[in-house]
Design a protein around this motif. Structure first.
Motif, PDB file in Angstrom:
ATOM      1  N   GLY A  12     -76.702 -38.425  82.890  1.00  0.00           N
ATOM      2  CA  GLY A  12     -75.582 -38.219  83.789  1.00  0.00           C
ATOM      3  C   GLY A  12     -74.934 -39.490  84.290  1.00  0.00           C
ATOM      4  N   TYR A  29     -69.482 -37.729  85.575  1.00  0.00           N
ATOM      5  CA  TYR A  29     -70.334 -36.564  85.840  1.00  0.00           C
ATOM      6  C   TYR A  29     -69.837 -35.804  87.072  1.00  0.00           C
ATOM      7  CZ  TYR A  29     -74.501 -33.834  86.925  1.00  0.00           C
ATOM      8  OH  TYR A  29     -75.358 -32.812  87.213  1.00  0.00           O
ATOM      9  N   GLU A  80     -79.466 -32.890  86.308  1.00  0.00           N
ATOM     10  CA  GLU A  80     -79.439 -32.497  84.906  1.00  0.00           C
ATOM     11  C   GLU A  80     -80.164 -31.168  84.715  1.00  0.00           C
ATOM     12  OE1 GLU A  80     -78.012 -33.790  82.037  1.00  0.00           O
ATOM     13  OE2 GLU A  80     -76.905 -34.996  83.478  1.00  0.00           O
ATOM     14  N   TYR A  91     -83.854 -27.401  78.353  1.00  0.00           N
ATOM     15  CA  TYR A  91     -83.840 -28.848  78.508  1.00  0.00           C
ATOM     16  C   TYR A  91     -85.115 -29.366  78.033  1.00  0.00           C
ATOM     17  CZ  TYR A  91     -86.194 -27.627  82.860  1.00  0.00           C
ATOM     18  OH  TYR A  91     -87.044 -27.116  83.793  1.00  0.00           O
TER      19      TYR A  91
END
Length: 91
Positions: A12, A29, A80, A91
């Motif tokens: 990010g 971001y 994130e 993720y």
């Protein structure tokens, strides 16, 4: 620089590598998040950490505040994770 090219984004963070140092920011971001949640016209709020802080280097510079680095990285990882959960991506 590596065989994969210059690092531009990491967790990010926007990364800019210049002759006088490496600079990181989350401007893109944050703009993407504001746009995603239709908040581009929202009023700004105070941030809980210094916005113009610099990480020191060797040769007479201030030592890096490791606690600040840990906080910044923890926040980035949590953001994130939330983004991945919100988009239902693994993720």
């Amino acid at each position: 620089m590596s065989m994969m090219g210059e690092l531009k984004f990491f967790l990010g963070f926007q990364v800019r590598q210049l002759a006088k140092g490496t600079f990181i920011s989350q401007e893109k971001y944050v703009k993407d998040m504001l746009k995603k949640f239709n908040m581009t016209n929202a009023s700004p709020m105070k941030t809980p950490m210094p916005v113009k802080g610099q990480l020191g280097s060797c040769d007479g510079e201030k030592d890096v505040d490791i606690k600040m680095v840990q906080v910044v990285m923890t926040v980035a990882l949590l953001q994130e994770r939330k983004a991945c959960e919100a988009s239902r991506m693994p993720y």
